[in-house]
Design a protein around this motif. Structure first.
Motif, PDB file in Angstrom:
ATOM      1  N   ARG A  15     -93.847  15.776   7.978  1.00  0.00           N
ATOM      2  CA  ARG A  15     -93.293  17.079   7.623  1.00  0.00           C
ATOM      3  C   ARG A  15     -92.558  17.694   8.814  1.00  0.00           C
ATOM      4  N   ALA A  16     -93.097  17.484  10.030  1.00  0.00           N
ATOM      5  CA  ALA A  16     -92.460  18.062  11.221  1.00  0.00           C
ATOM      6  C   ALA A  16     -91.026  17.550  11.377  1.00  0.00           C
ATOM      7  N   LYS A  17     -90.827  16.231  11.171  1.00  0.00           N
ATOM      8  CA  LYS A  17     -89.472  15.671  11.264  1.00  0.00           C
ATOM      9  C   LYS A  17     -88.578  16.214  10.151  1.00  0.00           C
ATOM     10  N   ALA A  18     -89.155  16.339   8.948  1.00  0.00           N
ATOM     11  CA  ALA A  18     -88.390  16.862   7.816  1.00  0.00           C
ATOM     12  C   ALA A  18     -87.954  18.305   8.079  1.00  0.00           C
ATOM     13  N   GLU A  19     -88.856  19.105   8.620  1.00  0.00           N
ATOM     14  CA  GLU A  19     -88.527  20.511   8.899  1.00  0.00           C
ATOM     15  C   GLU A  19     -87.479  20.624   9.999  1.00  0.00           C
ATOM     16  N   GLN A  20     -87.573  19.736  11.016  1.00  0.00           N
ATOM     17  CA  GLN A  20     -86.540  19.746  12.057  1.00  0.00           C
ATOM     18  C   GLN A  20     -85.176  19.396  11.460  1.00  0.00           C
ATOM     19  N   LEU A  21     -85.152  18.342  10.646  1.00  0.00           N
ATOM     20  CA  LEU A  21     -83.894  17.914  10.036  1.00  0.00           C
ATOM     21  C   LEU A  21     -83.357  18.984   9.098  1.00  0.00           C
ATOM     22  N   GLN A  22     -84.225  19.616   8.329  1.00  0.00           N
ATOM     23  CA  GLN A  22     -83.809  20.704   7.444  1.00  0.00           C
ATOM     24  C   GLN A  22     -83.164  21.836   8.245  1.00  0.00           C
ATOM     25  N   GLY A  23     -83.773  22.172   9.367  1.00  0.00           N
ATOM     26  CA  GLY A  23     -83.227  23.227  10.214  1.00  0.00           C
ATOM     27  C   GLY A  23     -81.853  22.881  10.749  1.00  0.00           C
ATOM     28  N   ILE A  24     -81.670  21.622  11.140  1.00  0.00           N
ATOM     29  CA  ILE A  24     -80.369  21.179  11.667  1.00  0.00           C
ATOM     30  C   ILE A  24     -79.312  21.248  10.571  1.00  0.00           C
ATOM     31  N   ILE A  25     -79.660  20.752   9.374  1.00  0.00           N
ATOM     32  CA  ILE A  25     -78.713  20.785   8.249  1.00  0.00           C
ATOM     33  C   ILE A  25     -78.379  22.224   7.869  1.00  0.00           C
ATOM     34  N   ASN A  26     -79.413  23.075   7.802  1.00  0.00           N
ATOM     35  CA  ASN A  26     -79.205  24.461   7.359  1.00  0.00           C
ATOM     36  C   ASN A  26     -78.444  25.296   8.388  1.00  0.00           C
ATOM     37  N   SER A  27     -78.373  24.793   9.639  1.00  0.00           N
ATOM     38  CA  SER A  27     -77.597  25.510  10.650  1.00  0.00           C
ATOM     39  C   SER A  27     -76.102  25.483  10.327  1.00  0.00           C
ATOM     40  N   PHE A  28     -75.708  24.622   9.372  1.00  0.00           N
ATOM     41  CA  PHE A  28     -74.310  24.553   8.916  1.00  0.00           C
ATOM     42  C   PHE A  28     -74.125  25.311   7.592  1.00  0.00           C
ATOM     43  N   GLN A  29     -75.033  26.278   7.318  1.00  0.00           N
ATOM     44  CA  GLN A  29     -74.989  27.086   6.094  1.00  0.00           C
ATOM     45  C   GLN A  29     -75.097  26.225   4.833  1.00  0.00           C
ATOM     46  N   ILE A  30     -75.932  25.211   4.907  1.00  0.00           N
ATOM     47  CA  ILE A  30     -76.223  24.347   3.761  1.00  0.00           C
ATOM     48  C   ILE A  30     -77.680  24.572   3.376  1.00  0.00           C
TER      49      ILE A  30
END
Length: 322
Positions: A161-176
């Motif tokens: 989950r920690a990796k998923a949350e990090q990746l989600q944060g990176i993706i969402n930083s592009f307003q996605i």
């Protein structure tokens, strides 16, 4: 090749110009589909696994270009699926493995394996260009995208989950707006909306695949728009036909019971014209009257005839019951 395979093939041919972006992409690849092996003598080895030959070629090229390190490639054929092959890229030399792991921040100063998953302090993904490269590497490692002709779905599989949350944060930083769902023991970062998938392809710089997806979306939207209009027109036609059939039934019932000659001049005229022109619209009926009458006027007269027919039917039923 599938659409997902086409996207990966396109991304596999891209090598970022900046070394910092190359390191970010390698970090994502090792994090999601790599293994770090440590021998009893504390000798480090990195193994990266994939079933896509284009992706394997990308890993090999990326490590060579970024660190000038030669890797070993082994190919294994699945005994049950003859066409299925898996590729393993191995950095076997201890010093090379340490150099890579230190550069991608997957080991600390004590050489303990771990990831700095903070979006704020992780130097690997501080720049927007590096975050793009990280997402690209993550998708190449464990990502997939559905055939847009069928439905829209983009996902990247994470082990924790920690990796998923990090990746989600990176993706969402592009307003996605990506989301996380658990599937068995894995955590899936996914995107469902077509426009958002177009945006993530743009973020990863898969511009050819982006244009293909956009073309599919435009065609699907056009088909849906046409279908909606056809369905709407069909519903209107059905409604008009049903109303005309009911009007004609009412007029015939009046004719067969009390006759049309006893009606007022306006009602008799519209009744006769409706019987003569069963397929005409209200507007067309109004144009046939003398003087001409608008749609609302025609509708008013036909409604009067319908009410009269209903009263006659009620009287007939009442008499029969008595």
């Amino acid at each position: 090749m599938s659409f997902s395979g086409d996207v990966k093939d396109e991304l596999s041919r891209q090598i970022s110009k900046g070394r910092h972006c190359q390191i970010a992409e390698i970090a994502a690849i090792i994090s999601l589909c790599g293994r770090i092996q440590i021998s009893e003598e504390e000798r480090y080895c990195i193994k990266i696994h994939t079933e896509n030959v284009a992706v394997a070629r990308k890993y090999f090229t990326l490590i060579k270009k970024t660190f000038n390190i030669n890797t070993e490639i082994s190919i294994r054929r699945n005994a049950y699926l003859k066409k299925s092959r898996s590729y393993t890229i191995t950095v076997r030399k201890h010093e090379d493995a340490i150099r890579i792991l230190q550069a991608v921040k997957l080991i600390d100063e004590n050489r303990d394996v771990g990831e700095n998953l903070s979006l704020v302090s992780n130097m690997i993904i501080q720049n927007a260009c590096c975050r793009r490269a990280f997402i690209r590497g993550a998708f190449l490692a464990t990502g997939s995208i559905s055939d847009p002709e069928k439905f829209y779905h983009f996902e990247i599989v994470c082990m924790t989950r920690a990796k998923a949350e990090q990746l989600q944060g990176i993706i969402n930083s592009f307003q996605i707006d990506s989301k996380i769902v658990q599937r068995k023991k894995y955590f899936i970062v996914y995107i469902k909306e077509g426009a958002q998938i177009v945006e993530i392809l743009n973020v990863m710089e898969a511009h050819i695949s982006l244009m293909k997806l956009e073309n599919v979306r435009i065609l699907k939207e056009m088909r849906n728009s046409v279908n909606r209009k056809v369905n709407c027109e069909t519903a209107n036609i059905n409604k008009t036909v049903s109303a005309a059939v009911k009007q004609i039934e009412d007029i015939r019932y009046i004719r067969d019971t009390i006759g049309l000659s006893g009606l007022s001049e306006g009602l008799e005229e519209i009744a006769e014209i409706r019987l003569e022109h069963p397929e005409a619209t209200l507007k067309e009926l109004g144009a046939l009257l003398t003087p001409q009458v608008g749609k609302s006027g025609v509708n008013h007269r036909l409604r009067k005839l319908s009410n009269l027919a209903d009263k006659l039917r009620d009287n007939t039923r009442r008499i029969s019951n008595d």
